[in-house]
Design a protein around this motif. Structure first.
Motif, PDB file in Angstrom:
ATOM      1  N   ARG A 267       0.837  -1.201   0.000  1.00  0.00           N
ATOM      2  CA  ARG A 267       0.000   0.000   0.000  1.00  0.00           C
ATOM      3  C   ARG A 267       0.874   1.255   0.000  1.00  0.00           C
ATOM      4  NH1 ARG A 267      -5.254  -1.005   0.373  1.00  0.00           N
ATOM      5  NH2 ARG A 267      -5.721   1.166   0.901  1.00  0.00           N
ATOM      6  N   LEU A 268       1.994   1.214   0.713  1.00  0.00           N
ATOM      7  CA  LEU A 268       2.902   2.357   0.677  1.00  0.00           C
ATOM      8  C   LEU A 268       3.493   2.519  -0.718  1.00  0.00           C
ATOM      9  CD1 LEU A 268       4.393   4.680   1.976  1.00  0.00           C
ATOM     10  CD2 LEU A 268       6.101   3.063   2.826  1.00  0.00           C
ATOM     11  N   ARG A 269       3.844   1.422  -1.365  1.00  0.00           N
ATOM     12  CA  ARG A 269       4.352   1.514  -2.739  1.00  0.00           C
ATOM     13  C   ARG A 269       3.315   2.154  -3.651  1.00  0.00           C
ATOM     14  NH1 ARG A 269       4.243   0.086  -7.747  1.00  0.00           N
ATOM     15  NH2 ARG A 269       2.171  -0.800  -7.397  1.00  0.00           N
ATOM     16  N   GLY A 270       2.051   1.728  -3.507  1.00  0.00           N
ATOM     17  CA  GLY A 270       0.997   2.282  -4.353  1.00  0.00           C
ATOM     18  C   GLY A 270       0.788   3.768  -4.134  1.00  0.00           C
ATOM     19  N   TRP A 271       0.767   4.191  -2.873  1.00  0.00           N
ATOM     20  CA  TRP A 271       0.576   5.606  -2.584  1.00  0.00           C
ATOM     21  C   TRP A 271       1.792   6.430  -3.006  1.00  0.00           C
ATOM     22  CZ3 TRP A 271      -3.749   7.654  -2.564  1.00  0.00           C
ATOM     23  CH2 TRP A 271      -4.854   7.125  -1.921  1.00  0.00           C
ATOM     24  N   THR A 272       2.979   5.834  -2.913  1.00  0.00           N
ATOM     25  CA  THR A 272       4.180   6.548  -3.364  1.00  0.00           C
ATOM     26  C   THR A 272       4.121   6.787  -4.864  1.00  0.00           C
ATOM     27  OG1 THR A 272       5.502   5.589  -1.572  1.00  0.00           O
ATOM     28  CG2 THR A 272       6.693   6.495  -3.459  1.00  0.00           C
ATOM     29  N   LEU A 273       3.743   5.764  -5.611  1.00  0.00           N
ATOM     30  CA  LEU A 273       3.593   5.933  -7.061  1.00  0.00           C
ATOM     31  C   LEU A 273       2.558   7.014  -7.349  1.00  0.00           C
ATOM     32  CD1 LEU A 273       3.450   3.169  -9.757  1.00  0.00           C
ATOM     33  CD2 LEU A 273       1.769   5.021  -9.782  1.00  0.00           C
ATOM     34  N   PHE A 298      10.962   8.473 -11.020  1.00  0.00           N
ATOM     35  CA  PHE A 298      10.994   7.850  -9.692  1.00  0.00           C
ATOM     36  C   PHE A 298       9.748   6.986  -9.479  1.00  0.00           C
ATOM     37  CE2 PHE A 298      10.259   7.768  -5.103  1.00  0.00           C
ATOM     38  CZ  PHE A 298      11.518   7.387  -4.633  1.00  0.00           C
ATOM     39  N   ALA A 299       8.600   7.471  -9.922  1.00  0.00           N
ATOM     40  CA  ALA A 299       7.356   6.714  -9.778  1.00  0.00           C
ATOM     41  C   ALA A 299       7.464   5.360 -10.476  1.00  0.00           C
ATOM     42  CB  ALA A 299       6.188   7.512 -10.354  1.00  0.00           C
TER      43      ALA A 299
END
Length: 302
Positions: A267-273, A298-299
């Motif tokens: 979920r953190l990866r998804g929100w970071t993207l 970066f995304a």
């Protein structure tokens, strides 16, 4: 009590740009009078206007009647000022700057004074991330009953309209589509609800006296912690891109922050993207094409 004219810093005027019309233009014209009124009513002595200052508020350094230092802040008109005050009241100095007084009519906020020139960005990266994680953890509390804050779902829905209107950067179509889908599905799948800072990053954490580090400038909303943490992942992203192995380094940062704060990695990866694409599209649309492209790069790595 100061009577000298108040001149908004050029950075604020430039940031408002074409938005400086209607209520915003009227607010800018009235600022000198608004500041003087607060100085008089709250028995404050003006030291100086903070320069170059921020892009969404006028900040002045003042002294209270007992001689103690403080900061008098005038956010640009809108919901932000009332919501910032509400969030600061909820935290009551726990992990964040303390709100001393607020004036609903003008949006003015009287805040404890921190060391504005010393933020977490002054520390080496590893130490800065450690201190930032410890600070943001304190801010994640249950939202108060009847709170005025928007939800993450509401914010991403509004973002979607703006992202589509901003136009698609060259070659970024699939990435933008993925981000828009994440912005739609992630809020629906959230299993928690906290009061979030909303704009948390190293530059928003300043050195203080009653606590080593305190957060400032919230853009509060309610939702899952991973949304807040994602903005912290983006801090100093240029350094990761400049090094070798940028993609593994980006993924390691996501994993390290997620594990340190007990947040789900995926979920953190998804929100970071999502937040990287949102920021990248906005930067490109505002004219900073190089930074926009770097954020999109970066995304793609996370």
């Amino acid at each position: 009590m100061a009577t000298a004219p108040i001149e908004p810093p050029q950075r604020l005027l430039t940031a408002l740009g074409g938005a400086a019309e209607g209520p915003v233009r009227a607010w800018l014209a009235a600022l000198p009078e608004l500041v003087q009124q607060r100085l008089t009513d709250w028995e404050l002595t003006l030291e100086r206007v903070h320069a170059p200052g921020g892009r969404s508020s006028l900040v002045t350094f003042v002294r209270q009647s007992d001689g103690s230092p403080a900061v008098l802040k005038f956010p640009v008109p809108g919901r932000a000022a009332a919501q910032e005050a509400a969030a600061l009241r909820t935290w009551d100095g726990w992990g964040a700057v303390r709100l001393l007084r607020a004036d609903e009519a003008s949006g003015a906020l009287l805040l404890e004074r921190l060391q504005g020139s010393v933020s977490l960005r002054s520390l080496p990266e590893a130490r800065a991330l450690l201190e930032a994680a410890g600070t943001v953890r304190r801010l994640w509390v249950a939202p108060p009953a009847g709170h005025p804050f928007a939800t993450v779902a509401e914010r991403t829905a509004a973002d979607a309209e703006r992202l589509r209107a901003a136009g698609e950067p060259a070659g970024a179509g699939p990435l933008l589509d993925e981000a828009l889908e994440l912005g739609r599905t992630l809020p629906a799948g959230a299993a928690e609800e906290y009061l979030l800072h909303g704009a948390f990053r190293q530059g928003k954490v300043l050195a203080g006296e009653r606590a080593p580090w305190l957060a400032v400038g919230p853009s509060p909303l309610v939702g899952e912690r991973a949304y807040d943490l994602a903005r912290l992942v983006l801090d100093r992203f240029e350094d990761l891109l400049a090094g070798s192995g940028a993609a593994p380094a980006a993924r390691r940062r996501v994993a390290k922050l997620a594990d340190s704060l007990d947040v789900d990695r995926e979920r953190l990866r998804g929100w970071t993207l999502y937040r990287a694409v949102r920021a990248g599209v906005r930067e490109a649309a505002s004219g900073d094409r190089r930074r926009g492209e770097a954020l999109l790069e970066f995304a793609a790595y996370v």
